[in-house]
Design a protein around this motif. Structure first.
Motif, PDB file in Angstrom:
ATOM      1  N   PHE A 132      28.178  33.731  32.202  1.00  0.00           N
ATOM      2  CA  PHE A 132      28.919  32.590  32.755  1.00  0.00           C
ATOM      3  C   PHE A 132      30.281  32.407  32.080  1.00  0.00           C
ATOM      4  O   PHE A 132      31.275  32.089  32.745  1.00  0.00           O
ATOM      5  N   SER A 133      30.346  32.596  30.766  1.00  0.00           N
ATOM      6  CA  SER A 133      31.625  32.426  30.064  1.00  0.00           C
ATOM      7  C   SER A 133      32.612  33.509  30.471  1.00  0.00           C
ATOM      8  O   SER A 133      33.819  33.242  30.570  1.00  0.00           O
ATOM      9  N   PHE A 134      32.119  34.719  30.720  1.00  0.00           N
ATOM     10  CA  PHE A 134      33.006  35.798  31.160  1.00  0.00           C
ATOM     11  C   PHE A 134      33.587  35.472  32.531  1.00  0.00           C
ATOM     12  O   PHE A 134      34.796  35.640  32.761  1.00  0.00           O
ATOM     13  N   ALA A 135      32.733  34.982  33.432  1.00  0.00           N
ATOM     14  CA  ALA A 135      33.205  34.620  34.772  1.00  0.00           C
ATOM     15  C   ALA A 135      34.230  33.491  34.694  1.00  0.00           C
ATOM     16  O   ALA A 135      35.299  33.555  35.327  1.00  0.00           O
ATOM     17  N   LEU A 136      33.925  32.457  33.917  1.00  0.00           N
ATOM     18  CA  LEU A 136      34.873  31.341  33.760  1.00  0.00           C
ATOM     19  C   LEU A 136      36.171  31.806  33.109  1.00  0.00           C
ATOM     20  O   LEU A 136      37.268  31.396  33.520  1.00  0.00           O
ATOM     21  N   GLY A 137      36.046  32.662  32.104  1.00  0.00           N
ATOM     22  CA  GLY A 137      37.227  33.143  31.404  1.00  0.00           C
ATOM     23  C   GLY A 137      38.147  33.956  32.296  1.00  0.00           C
ATOM     24  O   GLY A 137      39.376  33.807  32.240  1.00  0.00           O
ATOM     25  N   ILE A 138      37.566  34.801  33.144  1.00  0.00           N
ATOM     26  CA  ILE A 138      38.362  35.605  34.076  1.00  0.00           C
ATOM     27  C   ILE A 138      39.108  34.685  35.051  1.00  0.00           C
ATOM     28  O   ILE A 138      40.319  34.832  35.275  1.00  0.00           O
ATOM     29  N   VAL A 139      38.390  33.738  35.632  1.00  0.00           N
ATOM     30  CA  VAL A 139      38.989  32.848  36.629  1.00  0.00           C
ATOM     31  C   VAL A 139      40.113  32.006  36.016  1.00  0.00           C
ATOM     32  O   VAL A 139      41.243  31.976  36.528  1.00  0.00           O
ATOM     33  N   PHE A 140      39.831  31.338  34.903  1.00  0.00           N
ATOM     34  CA  PHE A 140      40.837  30.458  34.309  1.00  0.00           C
ATOM     35  C   PHE A 140      41.972  31.247  33.669  1.00  0.00           C
ATOM     36  O   PHE A 140      43.123  30.787  33.656  1.00  0.00           O
ATOM     37  N   GLY A 141      41.662  32.438  33.143  1.00  0.00           N
ATOM     38  CA  GLY A 141      42.720  33.267  32.581  1.00  0.00           C
ATOM     39  C   GLY A 141      43.702  33.722  33.641  1.00  0.00           C
ATOM     40  O   GLY A 141      44.919  33.709  33.431  1.00  0.00           O
ATOM     41  N   ILE A 142      43.183  34.104  34.811  1.00  0.00           N
ATOM     42  CA  ILE A 142      44.051  34.519  35.921  1.00  0.00           C
ATOM     43  C   ILE A 142      44.853  33.338  36.449  1.00  0.00           C
ATOM     44  O   ILE A 142      46.056  33.453  36.722  1.00  0.00           O
ATOM     45  N   LEU A 143      44.198  32.178  36.584  1.00  0.00           N
ATOM     46  CA  LEU A 143      44.907  30.991  37.071  1.00  0.00           C
ATOM     47  C   LEU A 143      46.062  30.621  36.142  1.00  0.00           C
ATOM     48  O   LEU A 143      47.150  30.268  36.600  1.00  0.00           O
ATOM     49  N   ARG A 144      45.833  30.739  34.847  1.00  0.00           N
ATOM     50  CA  ARG A 144      46.897  30.408  33.905  1.00  0.00           C
ATOM     51  C   ARG A 144      48.010  31.466  33.931  1.00  0.00           C
ATOM     52  O   ARG A 144      49.180  31.142  33.790  1.00  0.00           O
TER      53      ARG A 144
END
Length: 216
Positions: free
Chosen positions: A32-44
């Motif tokens: 779950f943290s990897f999925a969240l990290g990918i999404v928020f990292g790309i958004l930023r």
């Protein structure tokens, strides 16, 4: 120190049950943290108006909060105001949110490390921004991000011990219970827990080293 008294089957089974729960919480949290990290990292990284600013605010907010406080809030405060959640999923949620924010920064840094000339070349060849991000930037960035992300996962595994604050029966919690049976059990129990944590984390560090060699 009483090693023979500690390592009777009921005690060992109780400790291993906590260890298995630790691994279960860690595995779910890693996914779950990897999925969240990918999404928020790309958004930023994309710097979309408002959206990237909101993502940056959320990431900075979470990164500057103690993980212990996040787990306690989800596991103890939310149920007290009517949001029911099991202890296991409270720990998973807290770890996923916190580690996801950490990974988001790794993802953003990895994406920024890709030379802008490649982005410009892809865009000039007719690729859309999303296609450039998906096919050109992200694959290269992921190879560079693997070692620090694995290192973050190692920290995540160690951080599962903080779930003891909500009495989750994971490894640290069960070690405390067993050690409380007898004063002479305390040091052997802690040494056993240290060995189990070390075995998992050292295996992860070996994977990180191999992946780091492959990416160079």
């Amino acid at each position: 120190m009483d090693f023979s008294g500690l390592f009777v089957w009921p005690n060992v089974r109780f400790i291993l049950e906590g260890f298995l729960l630790t691994l279960e919480v860690a595995i779910y949290s890693i996914v779950f943290s990897f999925a969240l990290g990918i999404v928020f990292g790309i958004l930023r990284y994309t710097r979309l108006p408002v959206i990237s600013q909101v993502a940056a605010f959320i990431i900075d907010l979470i990164r500057n909060l103690p993980l212990l406080l996040i787990i306690f809030f989800i596991g103890m405060v939310l149920p007290s105001i009517g949001f029911s959640i099991s202890l296991k999923w409270a720990a998973i949620t807290g770890l996923s949110i916190f580690e996801g924010a950490m990974i988001a920064e790794i993802v953003r840094s990895g994406l920024n490390s890709v030379h802008k000339g490649q982005v410009e070349a892809a865009r000039s060849s007719g690729l859309s921004y999303s296609s450039t991000l998906w096919h050109i930037i992200l694959p290269q960035a992921l190879r560079r991000m693997v070692p620090p992300i694995v290192s973050q996962f190692i920290s995540l595994i160690k951080d599962t011990s903080l779930a003891v604050i909500i009495s989750l029966p994971e490894l640290t919690h069960n070690i405390q219970i067993v050690g409380g049976q007898n004063q002479s059990f305390v040091i052997p129990a802690l040494l056993f827990a240290a060995f189990l944590y070390f075995a998992v984390n050292y295996s992860m560090s070996l994977i990180a080293r191999r992946l780091e060699v492959r990416t160079h």
